[in-house]
Structure formats: structure tokens, C-alpha cells
Design an enzyme around this catalytic site. Sequence first.
Site, short mmCIF file in Angstrom:
data_model
loop_
_atom_site.label_atom_id
_atom_site.label_comp_id
_atom_site.label_asym_id
_atom_site.label_seq_id
_atom_site.Cartn_x
_atom_site.Cartn_y
_atom_site.Cartn_z
N GLY A 103 0.82 -1.21 0.00
CA GLY A 103 0.00 0.00 0.00
C GLY A 103 0.84 1.26 0.00
O GLY A 103 2.07 1.22 0.04
N ASP A 137 8.08 5.66 8.86
CA ASP A 137 7.69 7.01 9.27
C ASP A 137 6.91 7.76 8.20
O ASP A 137 6.45 8.88 8.43
CB ASP A 137 8.93 7.82 9.68
N GLY A 138 6.77 7.16 7.01
CA GLY A 138 6.00 7.81 5.95
C GLY A 138 6.68 9.00 5.33
O GLY A 138 6.05 9.75 4.57
N ARG A 195 -1.43 0.32 -10.00
CA ARG A 195 -0.29 -0.57 -10.22
C ARG A 195 -0.78 -2.00 -10.44
O ARG A 195 -1.91 -2.34 -10.10
CB ARG A 195 0.62 -0.54 -8.98
N ASP A 266 4.50 -4.11 -7.52
CA ASP A 266 3.83 -2.93 -6.97
C ASP A 266 4.44 -1.63 -7.49
O ASP A 266 3.96 -0.54 -7.16
CB ASP A 266 3.86 -2.96 -5.44
N ASN A 267 5.50 -1.73 -8.31
CA ASN A 267 6.10 -0.55 -8.94
C ASN A 267 5.86 -0.52 -10.44
O ASN A 267 6.56 0.19 -11.16
CB ASN A 267 7.60 -0.51 -8.66
N ASP A 276 7.70 5.21 -9.69
CA ASP A 276 8.50 5.01 -8.48
C ASP A 276 10.01 5.03 -8.76
O ASP A 276 10.61 4.01 -9.06
CB ASP A 276 8.12 3.71 -7.77
#
Length: 504
Positions: A103, A137-138, A195, A266-267, A276
Site C-alpha cells: 500500500g 515514518d511515511g 499498479r 507494486d512498482n 517510483d
Amino acid sequence: MSAMFNRPMTPTASLPWLNASFDTGFASLGVEFATPTEPTPLPAAHWVGCNEALRAELGLPPDVWQQQEALDLFTGNALPAARTTYASVYSGHQFGQWAGQLGDGRALNLGAIQTPAGLQELQLKGAGPTPYSRRGDGRAVLRSSIREFLASEAMHGLGIPTTRALCVTGSPAHVRREEVETAAVVTRVAPSFVRFGHFEHFASNGQIDELRALADHVVIAHFPALQDKQGAERYTALLHEVTQRTAALMAQWQAVGFCHGVMNTDNMSVLGLTLDYGPFQYLDGFDANHICNHSDHQGRYAYARQPQIAYWNLFCLGQALMPLIDEQAPALAALESYKQAFPEAMDQRMRSKLGLTDTHEGDRALVEDLLKAMQQDRVDYTVFWRRLSVAVRESAHSAHAFEPVRDLFLLREVFDAWCTRYLERLGQTPRQAAGDTMLRTNPKYILRNHLGELAIRQAKAGNFAMVQDLLQVLHAPFDEHPTYEAWASLAPEWASSIEISCSS
């Protein structure tokens, strides 16, 4: 959802250009797809890089870079008024292994806006943790944010499908990676960020209704020519179209010497966009086995393996779509089309780089022998093609035109033999015209690792001039730019010591 991250209240940005043209886009699919999530503000935000060309393309106001509310919005310090920002859920295969649920761990979607270029999604990368951050940590750091900002636009300048980058904002807030760095946020722009992994997620969880809704959304929003198809025929056609776009994209990557570095499912974009920018690199000295990602210890994503990895990833997408297609034969036929589409696209790209306007049986061998010679001497990929372009043009009136190309090789007799074959293949083709075409095909400027590193070093010291200067040059990589001639030179020796990995 935001309370779980102990976020402060985020003010809203009342920007007329955002609210007047807002569209729900991907978020219209509902909470199974788009989880409402607020950004986490950063202190003392400031502009790092502003993409004026993209601003104009999107139809945003000329003074947007002077608007405090815009700075707040693109840093995650303000929310779009009366709109819900969200993170999306997807799964995927990473380095060939099923990773399960992933995600948007550090990407936050602002939604979509209507622009002269059509509907475009806006996404912040680095705006704080989301429900999918997996203990992260995003955040994104200044280093990686500048690299993505410049790489996105470099690919666009080369004519290669890609997500775009509108701006980078920075903050003195600390982010810990291998060392303590400062935070930054990239505003990414694309018609869609869907994606392969989005499809894999719902298929793996048996959510067939959601899988169908996602596929229908992608068809209606991005493949309108397929809308009249029904049932399995529609989804087979979607798989075929994604396969064709991916094959074309791989040919473009290989032809320009681009290494993605982390081609996980996922990329991979279903629109055939470069998506990405992590441990990417453009080749310096040609090495088909080059691994640009120092986290890729097995070399899965080496330059020469990229086309095959794309094919493998397409099979993962095909497997995810099988509940909607039912029968294997049509799905396999859609996937197998890659085996014809990629080589044909690659052959055409390489013929164009050589200034050849027709097809001969020996063309592929001519290219393969050239690459072998370049590999043996680690000849700089971009400099070679640019010098060859100039040499072909100048050979119309100079007997020594190919000397600068020959000088790139240690084994000059190998190049001499190849060049004789090449000139015979060119035959009576007008050299001036062929050279001019090649100069529009083979770029003079690429985003070399050391150039990005120099821009990053200056930015860390508070000087963002090189970021903006590089952006302008990379938007027009086939032009001369006399002021920046040094940026088209061979990479310095220290460039080989730059290590890039998945950490950002």
C-alpha cells in the site's frame, strides 16, 4: 484514522484552482480502495524545486509558487478544502517473492483535477505515515526527493512515459535513514497511479467484486476504446493493452540506457508509465549486467534483465485477472503478445538510434555486435550515441568525422570493423539528414548519478539553483545548452562510488 498517528489538526487550503477543477478519480471506488488519511505537517516548509513547465501544462495559475496555501498544500501542511485525502491499498511481489499487503506507505493522494491535459491525479510522497506504512515514518528525504523530481522530468524530456513531478518542498525536520537527513515532499502527477499490485491485492484476497470494479474503472477512465467490450473479453483486452504498453516502455528504457532498479509488481503501472524512482540510474559505461540497486544482491533487476522481469510481472497481473477472464488460453495469448511486441519495438528504437529508416535482415546482429564492443571497453553509452550522431552528420563533408567516436574504444580495430559494416548499411542515405535525425533521437544530456549528487549536495547547503538548472536542461535533452556543456561530458571517476539503494 488520523488520530492513530497523533496528528495535529491540519488546516484547509482554499485554492480556487484546486476546488473548481476537483474530481474524485480513483477515490470514487470507495473505502475498500482509498483509505481516508490526513498528512502530518512539517515545520518551516520551503520550496526546493518548482516545475514551471508542468504548472503551465496543468493550467495552474502563474503565481502558484508565490501562494503560501499552495506551499502548505504540497507539503502536507494543509488539506484541500472539503476534500478527503487518502492512501490506497495494494499487494505485490518484491524481488520475486510474494510480499502480501503493501500500500501507499508514504504516498498520500490529494485527488484528481481536470486539466488541459485531461484528468490528473495529485499525490504527495513523504507527507507522513499512513495505515500502510508498516512501522515506517511515511517520510521521504531531500536526497531521494530531488532525485525523483529530476528523474521524472528527465524521462518526460526523453519522450518516455512517466509519472511527472510538479514540485519538491523541504523542511529542516529530521528523518533517520542510514544517517540523519532532512525531510522533503514530492508532488507527483499522473493520470493514474494504479499498479499491477492493486489487482494482485484484490485477487489474492478473493475480493472478486472489487477486482472487477477496479478493472472497469481502469477501462472506463483510461482505455475508452475497450468500453464496448463485455465480460471476459473486456478484461482480456485490458491485459493485452497493458502488455503492449509495457513492451513499448521496456524498449524505451533499454534504448536510452535506463535502469529502474526495483521492478517489483507494486512498482509497475497499468498505464505503461515509469513509476517510483528509487535506486534508478542511467548507464555511464555500457555494461549489460549493470546492477544499479545496491540492495539487489542477486542482480534480479540488472539492466539486461529488465525486459524479462517485465514479462514475469505481466504474468502476475494476468494471474490476478484470471477470475475475470476464466479461461487460460485468451489470457496467455494476451501475455504472449509481449514476445513479438518487445523485440519489434526494440529493433525500431535501435534502428532509429543508428539513423536507419528501413529494415534489413542483419540489423539486429549489427546492434548486438556494437553492444558487445561497447561492453568490452565499457564505452560510455550516452556519449557514444551522441558522438556517432554528430559523426554521421559531419561525414557528409569530413573524412575524419568518426575519429571522436573511435577514441572511445580501446580496441579500435574492433570499432573500425563494425563501423565499416555500419557505413555499408547506411549506403546512400543522405548523411546530413540521417545525422540530424539521430541528434533528435540520441540525447546529449541525461540525469547522470553524479549530476544528481552535485545538485543534492548544493541543496543540502541551502542552494537550490542547480536543481532548477538541471530541470531546464533535462526538459530539452537533445538540445545543445552551451552553458552546461560540462554536464554532457564523461562521468568523473568518483561517480562509480555513488551507492543507491531502496532506502529513501
